[in-house]
Write an enzyme that holds these catalytic residues in place. Structure first.
Site, PDB file in Angstrom:
ATOM      1  N   LEU A 264      24.217 -24.230  13.875  1.00 35.47           N
ATOM      2  CA  LEU A 264      23.487 -24.624  15.080  1.00 35.47           C
ATOM      3  C   LEU A 264      21.996 -24.333  14.953  1.00 35.47           C
ATOM      4  O   LEU A 264      21.176 -25.051  15.518  1.00 35.47           O
ATOM      5  CB  LEU A 264      24.064 -23.917  16.311  1.00 35.47           C
ATOM      6  CG  LEU A 264      25.400 -24.475  16.821  1.00 35.47           C
ATOM      7  CD1 LEU A 264      25.946 -23.604  17.936  1.00 35.47           C
ATOM      8  CD2 LEU A 264      25.268 -25.913  17.287  1.00 35.47           C
ATOM      9  N   ARG A 268      19.333 -27.184  15.688  1.00 34.59           N
ATOM     10  CA  ARG A 268      18.288 -27.079  16.710  1.00 34.59           C
ATOM     11  C   ARG A 268      16.952 -27.600  16.213  1.00 34.59           C
ATOM     12  O   ARG A 268      16.282 -28.388  16.882  1.00 34.59           O
ATOM     13  CB  ARG A 268      18.156 -25.618  17.160  1.00 34.59           C
ATOM     14  CG  ARG A 268      19.270 -25.191  18.074  1.00 34.59           C
ATOM     15  CD  ARG A 268      19.373 -23.698  18.249  1.00 34.59           C
ATOM     16  NE  ARG A 268      20.541 -23.399  19.079  1.00 34.59           N
ATOM     17  CZ  ARG A 268      21.267 -22.294  18.996  1.00 34.59           C
ATOM     18  NH1 ARG A 268      20.951 -21.359  18.112  1.00 34.59           N
ATOM     19  NH2 ARG A 268      22.299 -22.121  19.786  1.00 34.59           N
ATOM     20  N   PHE A 406      22.457 -30.544  24.092  1.00 32.14           N
ATOM     21  CA  PHE A 406      22.867 -30.478  22.683  1.00 32.14           C
ATOM     22  C   PHE A 406      22.435 -29.156  22.033  1.00 32.14           C
ATOM     23  O   PHE A 406      21.379 -28.613  22.354  1.00 32.14           O
ATOM     24  CB  PHE A 406      22.192 -31.604  21.894  1.00 32.14           C
ATOM     25  CG  PHE A 406      23.008 -32.865  21.761  1.00 32.14           C
ATOM     26  CD1 PHE A 406      24.375 -32.872  21.909  1.00 32.14           C
ATOM     27  CD2 PHE A 406      22.377 -34.057  21.446  1.00 32.14           C
ATOM     28  CE1 PHE A 406      25.103 -34.047  21.758  1.00 32.14           C
ATOM     29  CE2 PHE A 406      23.094 -35.235  21.294  1.00 32.14           C
ATOM     30  CZ  PHE A 406      24.473 -35.228  21.467  1.00 32.14           C
ATOM     31  N   GLU A 407      23.228 -28.701  21.074  1.00 34.92           N
ATOM     32  CA  GLU A 407      22.879 -27.551  20.221  1.00 34.92           C
ATOM     33  C   GLU A 407      22.577 -26.284  21.031  1.00 34.92           C
ATOM     34  O   GLU A 407      21.709 -25.486  20.681  1.00 34.92           O
ATOM     35  CB  GLU A 407      21.666 -27.873  19.323  1.00 34.92           C
ATOM     36  CG  GLU A 407      21.706 -29.231  18.644  1.00 34.92           C
ATOM     37  CD  GLU A 407      22.857 -29.365  17.648  1.00 34.92           C
ATOM     38  OE1 GLU A 407      23.632 -28.424  17.473  1.00 34.92           O
ATOM     39  OE2 GLU A 407      22.976 -30.433  17.039  1.00 34.92           O
ATOM     40  N   GLY A 408      23.305 -26.106  22.120  1.00 34.23           N
ATOM     41  CA  GLY A 408      23.046 -24.983  23.023  1.00 34.23           C
ATOM     42  C   GLY A 408      22.057 -25.403  24.085  1.00 34.23           C
ATOM     43  O   GLY A 408      21.005 -25.955  23.771  1.00 34.23           O
TER      44      GLY A 408
END
Length: 597
Positions: A264, A268, A406-408
């Site tokens: 991740l 990011r 997305f991505e956290g």
């Protein structure tokens, strides 16, 4: 970059307490011809194969996305960062960022490609054993096999390690039987290979598995109906006693959460690069429309309100682009240093990105919010037509929104920025306490105005140094006042994260402008200086606002008053005419009829 510079390279997160020289950063203008050719290949592919099929892609025409993935694979777009031994080009991290940037204007196709090359492929490349890499990576590099990543579950999103998908070894000890439900799986409808996270028996942590679609025991719900990225295949996937050979466990038992976190981090910063490409396309479209749309007998690009929007869109894009490629090169430099120390290549790749996880989180947040600003203003420039599905802004507006999730989520990433900084300080990896105490002492002293330094960007760099002091003052006071309860004060943590993020992006764009002045000069450097100063002066106000909000939340009495005085001192700056600077930027954009920086 010389060995001397590499050895003196800044560590991840260290920008908070250390000044960086323009000589130590990479700027996009420095990409070599080969990298530019790779980028142009991607841009040409979008022009000829993707942008003329957007309605068909959004309608999820049968086989179309797979066909586009196949064609991009034939051009090598899926294997840019994959080692040559597995059929890739073996390019460095920043070049792979350039590809994400170039493809970023491809709407749903960009999402499919990014999911395949990133979270779908990299877990095997970085954590797989020799046999796994030999079996899967060459086919993923060419697009013969497409990949998906199965982490999220109905009850585990940001808290990924709480997933309930289970894996149990069969009686023969040959296969793990996976049972569970995964959701929001990008490329789920056509993927051949899934990276699946599950817990074995009563394990506390996840384990990762490489699962082929043909293993059996896999069913799917129909495609999700989404606000945006409608052409991206998004499915819920069910595993019903799915038999996975024991040799398809990825890495070690219970190492899945670590895999997810590290992958991740890469996702990011790559997402940040993709939003840059998307914003560049949207801004150019908006400029073109502003030049064509006539009201009151004038193109609307003649009006100050529109020129403000165009210049501000360009400035935020230029600034976040500066931060993104600065961090990308930092990762490459860290990788080179780790390889020189004898570390295995795959481990070095992961370690170098992990070292700059703080910067990756900042870039994800600032770039996704930059794109949301750009598309929102793009709709506004189009006026009523911006709200029409027949005009180009509608799709861009809807597709942009997912990037803050997305991505956290951006909230989680803001919290991570501060959490990672404090943890590194506690481990002794970053000396935050010393600089924070020095700032506290400075508040008690008479300001030392010293001699005026009239060298280019000296004033701006002094502002950056003071903004860092503001962040250290507030973070240090919050830690001292709230102690262990600080981790529960999410509003304060997000205030501190905002200060840190604005400092990083503002410093990055100032350093880029300074480097351009030393290397290129002329109009290009002058425009960069304008955008750098516009962004910096906006950041001053943002830091001041976030700082006051944080201080009001935990400070009191004389201590609060003293810190407010300190905040005012650290957010002071000489006046700068941002209106005139924006006019110069807007004039250039309008003359070129596109984003041209």
């Amino acid at each position: 970059m010389s060995e001397e510079v590499k050895n003196n390279a800044i560590k991840g997160g260290e920008f908070v307490i250390r000044e960086t020289s323009y000589q130590d950063i990479f700027i996009p203008e420095e990409f070599d011809e080969e990298a530019k050719m790779i980028r142009q290949t991607c841009v040409d592919f979008l022009d000829t194969e993707v942008l003329n099929k957007l309605d068909r892609i959004d309608a999820q025409e049968e086989g179309l996305m797979q066909s586009l993935m196949d064609k991009s694979g034939e051009l090598g777009m899926l294997g840019v960062s994959i080692p040559e031994e597995y059929g890739g080009f073996g390019k460095n991290f920043n070049t792979s960022m350039l590809v994400a940037d170039a493809v970023g204007g491809g709407f749903s196709f960009a999402v499919a490609l990014s999911a395949h090359t990133g979270i779908g492929t990299l877990p095997i490349l970085y954590y797989g054993n020799a046999e796994q890499k030999a079996k899967y990576i060459p086919k993923l590099a060419t697009g013969e096999w497409k990949a998906a990543y199965c982490l999220t579950e109905p009850n585990s999103g940001s808290d990924a390690n709480s997933g309930r998908t289970s894996a149990k070894l069969n009686a023969e000890g040959t296969h793990y039987l996976i049972n569970g439900q995964k959701m929001w799986i990008t490329n789920g409808g056509f993927a051949d290979v899934f990276i699946v996270f599950a817990k074995i028996d009563d394990d506390k942590n996840l384990t990762a598995f490489i699962v082929e679609k043909d293993f059996g025991g896999i069913t799917m719900n129909p495609e999700e109906h989404k606000l945006g990225i409608k052409g991206s295949s998004t499915r819920q996937i069910f595993f019903n006693d799915c038999p996975v050979p024991v040799e398809n466990m990825l890495s070690e038992r219970e190492n899945g959460f670590k895999i997810a976190v590290n992958i991740l981090n890469i996702g990011r910063i790559k997402l940040g690069a993709a939003t840059i490409g998307s914003a560049r396309s949207v801004l150019s479209t908006a400029i073109n429309y502003a030049n064509e749309r006539v009201q009151f007998n004038l193109p609307i690009s003649k009006f100050g309100a529109i020129r403000y929007k165009l210049a501000e869109m360009a400035t935020r894009l230029f600034a976040t682009e500066s931060a993104t490629y600065r961090a990308g090169q930092n990762i490459d430099d860290a990788y080179d240093a780790l390889i020189a120390s004898g570390m295995d290549e795959a481990k070095a790749k992961l370690k170098s990105v992990e070292q700059f996880a703080i910067e990756c989180a900042i870039i994800k947040v600032w770039c996704s919010e930059m794109l949301d600003y750009v598309v929102d203003e793009g709709v506004q420039i189009y006026g009523g037509m911006g709200y029409s599905a027949e005009a180009p802004m509608e799709r861009a507006y809807r597709d942009s929104r997912i990037n803050r999730i997305f991505e956290g989520t951006n909230e989680v990433n803001r919290l991570l920025v501060v959490d990672m900084l404090l943890k590194r300080a506690m481990k002794g990896e970053l000396d935050l306490m010393g600089p924070a105490q020095a700032v506290a002492s400075e508040l008690m002293s008479i300001p030392d105005f010293g001699e005026e330094d009239d060298t280019p960007f000296a004033a701006e760099k002094k502002i950056i140094a003071n903004l860092k002091k503001a962040g250290l003052m507030i973070a240090g006071a919050a830690v001292q006042k709230l102690m262990m309860s600080l981790s529960k004060e999410q509003e304060i943590l997000m205030n501190i994260a905002d200060i840190i993020g604005y400092v990083y992006v503002a410093e990055s764009v100032i350093l880029r402008a300074e480097k351009l002045q030393h290397t290129v000069g002329g109009d290009q450097a002058a425009y960069a200086a304008d955008m750098a100063k516009i962004y910096l002066y906006g950041a001053i106000d943002k830091v001041n606002a976030a700082g006051k909000e944080a201080l009001y939340s935990f400070g009191e009495g004389d201590e609060l008053n003293m810190m407010l005085v300190g905040l005012r001192r650290f957010t002071k700056a000489q006046p700068f005419n941002v209106k005139e600077a924006r006019q110069r930027i807007a004039k250039k954009l309008i003359e070129e009829n596109k984003y041209c920086f």
